[in-house]
Design an enzyme around this catalytic site. Structure first.
Site, PDB file in Angstrom:
ATOM      1  CG  ASP A   1      58.993 -18.792  21.407  1.00 21.24           C
ATOM      2  OD1 ASP A   1      58.751 -18.526  20.007  1.00 21.24           O
ATOM      3  OD2 ASP A   1      58.110 -19.498  21.775  1.00 21.24           O
TER       4      ASP A   1
ATOM      5  CG  ASN B   1      58.594 -20.932  10.877  1.00 18.83           C
ATOM      6  OD1 ASN B   1      59.549 -21.345  10.276  1.00 18.83           O
ATOM      7  ND2 ASN B   1      58.351 -21.013  12.200  1.00 18.83           N
TER       8      ASN B   1
ATOM      9  N   GLY C   1      54.930 -23.579   8.812  1.00 18.15           N
ATOM     10  CA  GLY C   1      54.370 -23.451  10.086  1.00 18.15           C
ATOM     11  C   GLY C   1      54.074 -22.257  10.804  1.00 18.15           C
ATOM     12  CD  GLN C   2      53.948 -15.920   9.156  1.00 21.22           C
ATOM     13  OE1 GLN C   2      54.011 -16.243   7.786  1.00 21.22           O
ATOM     14  NE2 GLN C   2      53.736 -14.794   9.510  1.00 21.22           N
TER      15      GLN C   2
ATOM     16  CG  HIS D   1      57.668 -14.049  14.245  1.00 23.14           C
ATOM     17  ND1 HIS D   1      56.397 -14.087  13.708  1.00 23.14           N
ATOM     18  CD2 HIS D   1      57.745 -15.684  14.393  1.00 23.14           C
ATOM     19  CE1 HIS D   1      55.962 -15.288  13.568  1.00 23.14           C
ATOM     20  NE2 HIS D   1      56.919 -16.099  14.077  1.00 23.14           N
TER      21      HIS D   1
ATOM     22  CG  HIS E   1      61.471 -18.583  15.381  1.00 25.18           C
ATOM     23  ND1 HIS E   1      60.572 -19.022  16.574  1.00 25.18           N
ATOM     24  CD2 HIS E   1      60.509 -18.249  14.335  1.00 25.18           C
ATOM     25  CE1 HIS E   1      59.382 -19.144  16.008  1.00 25.18           C
ATOM     26  NE2 HIS E   1      59.443 -18.729  14.825  1.00 25.18           N
TER      27      HIS E   1
HETATM   28  P1  AMP Z   1      55.930 -19.082  14.245  1.00 21.15           P
HETATM   29  O1  AMP Z   1      55.465 -20.661  14.269  1.00 21.15           O
HETATM   30  O2  AMP Z   1      57.111 -18.922  13.470  1.00 21.15           O
HETATM   31  O3  AMP Z   1      54.630 -18.156  13.929  1.00 21.15           O
HETATM   32  O4  AMP Z   1      56.180 -18.841  15.688  1.00 21.15           O
HETATM   33  C1  AMP Z   1      55.305 -18.216  16.505  1.00 21.15           C
HETATM   34  C2  AMP Z   1      56.208 -18.303  17.905  1.00 21.15           C
HETATM   35  O5  AMP Z   1      55.832 -17.182  18.726  1.00 21.15           O
HETATM   36  C3  AMP Z   1      56.159 -19.708  18.671  1.00 21.15           C
HETATM   37  O6  AMP Z   1      57.320 -20.170  18.805  1.00 21.15           O
HETATM   38  C4  AMP Z   1      55.316 -19.274  19.937  1.00 21.15           C
HETATM   39  O7  AMP Z   1      55.756 -19.981  20.899  1.00 21.15           O
HETATM   40  C5  AMP Z   1      55.444 -18.025  19.923  1.00 21.15           C
HETATM   41  N1  AMP Z   1      54.591 -17.433  21.054  1.00 21.15           N
HETATM   42  C6  AMP Z   1      53.271 -17.335  20.932  1.00 21.15           C
HETATM   43  N2  AMP Z   1      52.651 -16.453  21.841  1.00 21.15           N
HETATM   44  C7  AMP Z   1      53.588 -16.093  22.394  1.00 21.15           C
HETATM   45  C8  AMP Z   1      53.692 -15.006  23.688  1.00 21.15           C
HETATM   46  N3  AMP Z   1      52.412 -14.532  24.236  1.00 21.15           N
HETATM   47  N4  AMP Z   1      54.794 -14.676  23.959  1.00 21.15           N
HETATM   48  C9  AMP Z   1      55.957 -14.974  23.577  1.00 21.15           C
HETATM   49  N5  AMP Z   1      56.062 -16.105  22.589  1.00 21.15           N
HETATM   50  C10 AMP Z   1      54.920 -16.565  21.803  1.00 21.15           C
END
Ligand code: AMP
Length: 116
Positions: free
Chosen positions: A32, A89, A95-96, A102, A104
């Site tokens: 991340d 999420n 908070g998606q 994906h 975490h």
């Molecule tokens: P969510 O809030 O569950 O949709 O999580 C999205 C995640 O994607 C967040 O933790 C961001 O920090 C991560 N994220 C967004 N852009 C990138 C990227 N280019 N490379 C790696 N992680 C990313």
């Protein structure tokens, strides 16, 4: 199968750079960009699925692959003894932010419960 406007599809296709840790024919794992714990890895299917809400009967073995990849990474990251959290999420209240399924994988520090 993939969405040309989706950030995580672009990462899976290596069109957007990311620190990819593990890849199979169906799953990609990468760090991340904004880590919330010492280990914070995202695991995605290569197939574009918007969220867990879109998962169907045909995705069972894909989800098993993702979980096995997470357990493997927890071992290689050295967080398996301390423990780890695996969360997805779904939708705005959770908070998606990226609408490509994906998970975490978080570990390396004690975590509170319930999550914020
Ligand atoms: P969510 O809030 O569950 O949709 O999580 C999205 C995640 O994607 C967040 O933790 C961001 O920090 C991560 N994220 C967004 N852009 C990138 C990227 N280019 N490379 C790696 N992680 C990313």
């Amino acid at each position: 199968m993939s969405d040309p406007n989706c950030l995580f599809c672009k990462i899976a296709a290596r069109e957007v750079p990311a620190e990819i840790l593990r890849e199979s024919d169906r799953v990609v794992a990468f760090r991340d960009v904004n880590p919330q714990a010492p280990t914070h890895i995202l695991l995605i299917p290569k197939e574009h699925i918007e969220s867990l809400a879109e998962v169907g009967d045909a995705h069972g073995s894909l989800l098993a692959d993702i979980v096995q990849a997470a357990a493997h990474l927890a071992r290689t990251e050295g967080i398996d003894e301390g423990g780890w959290r695996f969360v997805s999420n779904v939708g705005p209240d959770a908070g998606q932010a990226v609408f490509h399924l994906h998970f975490h994988l978080l570990g390396g520090r004690p975590m509170g419960w319930p999550p914020g």
